[in-house]
Enzyme design. Structure first.
Site, PDB file in Angstrom:
ATOM      1  N   ARG A 121      38.606  72.446  38.375  1.00 23.34           N
ATOM      2  CA  ARG A 121      38.700  71.321  39.304  1.00 23.34           C
ATOM      3  C   ARG A 121      37.775  70.173  38.908  1.00 23.34           C
ATOM      4  O   ARG A 121      38.141  69.002  39.014  1.00 23.34           O
ATOM      5  CB  ARG A 121      38.392  71.797  40.738  1.00 23.34           C
ATOM      6  CG  ARG A 121      38.429  70.701  41.797  1.00 23.34           C
ATOM      7  CD  ARG A 121      39.617  69.767  41.691  1.00 23.34           C
ATOM      8  NE  ARG A 121      40.896  70.445  41.624  1.00 23.34           N
ATOM      9  CZ  ARG A 121      42.031  69.875  41.281  1.00 23.34           C
ATOM     10  NH1 ARG A 121      42.041  68.579  40.938  1.00 23.34           N
ATOM     11  NH2 ARG A 121      43.148  70.553  41.245  1.00 23.34           N
ATOM     12  N   LYS A 156      33.317  46.608  41.852  1.00 19.96           N
ATOM     13  CA  LYS A 156      33.806  47.416  42.971  1.00 19.96           C
ATOM     14  C   LYS A 156      34.179  48.809  42.463  1.00 19.96           C
ATOM     15  O   LYS A 156      35.349  49.175  42.356  1.00 19.96           O
ATOM     16  CB  LYS A 156      34.991  46.727  43.635  1.00 19.96           C
ATOM     17  CG  LYS A 156      34.614  45.387  44.264  1.00 19.96           C
ATOM     18  CD  LYS A 156      35.821  44.653  44.793  1.00 19.96           C
ATOM     19  CE  LYS A 156      35.433  43.289  45.353  1.00 19.96           C
ATOM     20  NZ  LYS A 156      36.599  42.513  45.827  1.00 19.96           N
ATOM     21  N   LYS A 188      27.305  32.614  43.992  1.00 20.94           N
ATOM     22  CA  LYS A 188      28.331  32.626  45.032  1.00 20.94           C
ATOM     23  C   LYS A 188      27.885  31.761  46.199  1.00 20.94           C
ATOM     24  O   LYS A 188      26.794  31.170  46.180  1.00 20.94           O
ATOM     25  CB  LYS A 188      28.599  34.068  45.463  1.00 20.94           C
ATOM     26  CG  LYS A 188      28.951  34.991  44.292  1.00 20.94           C
ATOM     27  CD  LYS A 188      29.362  36.360  44.724  1.00 20.94           C
ATOM     28  CE  LYS A 188      30.793  36.392  45.174  1.00 20.94           C
ATOM     29  NZ  LYS A 188      31.288  37.765  45.397  1.00 20.94           N
ATOM     30  N   GLU A 217      31.171  30.688  41.478  1.00 22.87           N
ATOM     31  CA  GLU A 217      32.383  30.927  42.253  1.00 22.87           C
ATOM     32  C   GLU A 217      32.871  29.621  42.866  1.00 22.87           C
ATOM     33  O   GLU A 217      32.092  28.890  43.483  1.00 22.87           O
ATOM     34  CB  GLU A 217      32.101  31.950  43.348  1.00 22.87           C
ATOM     35  CG  GLU A 217      33.298  32.272  44.220  1.00 22.87           C
ATOM     36  CD  GLU A 217      32.940  33.218  45.345  1.00 22.87           C
ATOM     37  OE1 GLU A 217      33.529  34.304  45.398  1.00 22.87           O
ATOM     38  OE2 GLU A 217      32.068  32.864  46.164  1.00 22.87           O
ATOM     39  N   ASP A 238      38.464  31.532  42.990  1.00 26.61           N
ATOM     40  CA  ASP A 238      38.733  32.541  44.012  1.00 26.61           C
ATOM     41  C   ASP A 238      39.863  32.127  44.945  1.00 26.61           C
ATOM     42  O   ASP A 238      39.788  31.084  45.607  1.00 26.61           O
ATOM     43  CB  ASP A 238      37.456  32.793  44.815  1.00 26.61           C
ATOM     44  CG  ASP A 238      37.568  33.994  45.728  1.00 26.61           C
ATOM     45  OD1 ASP A 238      38.376  34.900  45.424  1.00 26.61           O
ATOM     46  OD2 ASP A 238      36.855  34.027  46.746  1.00 26.61           O
TER      47      ASP A 238
END
Length: 302
Positions: A121, A156, A188, A217, A238
Site C-alpha cells: 500500500r 499548492k 502580490k 501579480e 491573474d
C-alpha cells in the site's frame, strides 16, 4: 539496465526519499513508531500477512497499471520494497515519464511475500499519487503543444510531498515555477498594500534580495504597465480574459519580461490562452486536485 531504485536524473535527493519512505511505512505498519532496521518487519506489524503467509514463502509481485496514463514515482516506490526486503530483486519495464496503458507492468519485485505485502500500500500510494499528477500534467502539455507556452505548477502542494509532486509535474512534461518562498519574489496585492505601491514593493525586494527574480501579480492591464515601469522581471496575469492577455503581451513587446497566465484555467480554454502569446500557464490543480492513476500489485507465489 539502470537499477529500479536509481534516483539519477530525478532531481530527488536520496536522503529526502529515504525519509519519505520511512514516514510512509511507519504510518502504515507501526502507527508512527520507528521501524526496526534489521528484522522481519512484517511479523507483528502487518498482522494479516504474519498470520496467513509462511515466513519462508517467496513470490513475485507486478506493479500494474489499471488505467491509461503517465507513470511517475517508480524509483521511490521501488525503495519502499527494498526497505522491507533489502535482498529483493527488481526490474522496471517502464520508466518515469512513459505513457502506459491499462494492463502494463511497470515494476516487478521478487522477495519474501510478507515483505512485499507489507510494502504494497505504501508503494502504491506513492506511485499512484505521482502518476496521477504526471498524467494530468501531460494532458495540459498536449493541449498547448506547438504554441510555445510552458505548463507550470504552483506551491499548492500536499504538505511534505512537494519534491515528489513537483517531480511528477516534470515527468508529465511540465515545469516547476518555484520550490518555495525563497527562490522567487512574488509581489502580490497584500505586499503592495504593505509597501504602499508596486514600485515601492519591487524596489524593496531589489534592495534586500538583489539576485532573486521579481514577479508581480497583475489583475488588470493597467497594473501590467505599472509593474513594467517598476522593473519587474516576470508578470503573473491573474484571471484575465484572452483579450486582456493579448493586450498585456502587446504592452510587453520586446522587453525581456515573461508573462504567466493563471486563475480559472481549464483544459478547454488552455490552447486559446496559450495562443495569446503568454509564455506560461500555471495550473494549481496539477498538484492540488489531480486524481490518482489507478495502480495495483499482482502477486504470484513460488
Amino acid at each position: 539496465m539502470r537499477a529500479a531504485t536509481d534516483l539519477t536524473g530525478t532531481g530527488l535527493e536520496a536522503a529526502w526519499v529515504d525519509e519519505l519512505v520511512e514516514r510512509t511505512l511507519t504510518e502504515d505498519l507501526t502507527g508512527g513508531a520507528p521501524l526496526p532496521r534489521q528484522s522481519d518487519v512484517a511479523v507483528g506489524y502487518d498482522v494479516t500477512s504474519a498470520a496467513t503467509v509462511p515466513g519462508d514463502q517467496f513470490g513475485t509481485a507486478d506493479l500494474v497499471a489499471r488505467a491509461d496514463g503517465v507513470v511517475a514515482g517508480l524509483p521511490v516506490a521501488a525503495r519502499v520494497f527494498t526497505r522491507l526486503a533489502p535482498g529483493a530483486t527488481l526490474t522496471a519495464p517502464a520508466a518515469d515519464g512513459d505513457r502506459v496503458r491499462r494492463g502494463d507492468v511497470l515494476l516487478t519485485v521478487r522477495g519474501p511475500v510478507r515483505a512485499l505485502l507489507a510494502a504494497e500500500r505504501s508503494a502504491l500510494n506513492i506511485a499512484s499519487r505521482a502518476s496521477g499528477i504526471a498524467t494530468a500534467t501531460r494532458a495540459w502539455v498536449d493541449a498547448v503543444a506547438g504554441t510555445g507556452a510552458v505548463v507550470l505548477d504552483t506551491r499548492k502542494t500536499t504538505p511534505g510531498l512537494r519534491p515528489l509532486e513537483k517531480y511528477a509535474v516534470r515527468c508529465g512534461g511540465g515545469s516547476n515555477k518555484r520550490m518555495g518562498l525563497y527562490d522567487v519574489a512574488m509581489v502580490k496585492d497584500n505586499h503592495v498594500a504593505a509597501a504602499g505601491s508596486v514600485a515601492a514593493a519591487v524596489a524593496l525586494v531589489r534592495e534586500r534580495a538583489p539576485r532573486v527574480t521579481v514577479q508581480v501579480e497583475c489583475d488588470t492591464v493597467a497594473q501590467v504597465g505599472e509593474a513594467l515601469d517598476a522593473g519587474a522581471d516576470f508578470l503573473l496575469l491573474d484571471n484575465m480574459t484572452t483579450d486582456q492577455l493579448r493586450e498585456a503581451v502587446a504592452l510587453v513587446g520586446d522587453l525581456d519580461v515573461d508573462l504567466e497566465a493563471t486563475g480559472g484555467l481549464t483544459l478547454e480554454v488552455a490552447r486559446a490562452v496559450a495562443d495569446t502569446g503568454v509564455d506560461y500557464l500555471s495550473v494549481g490543480a496539477l498538484t492540488h486536485s489531480s486524481p490518482i492513476l489507478d495502480l495495483a500489485l499482482d502477486l504470484r507465489t513460488g
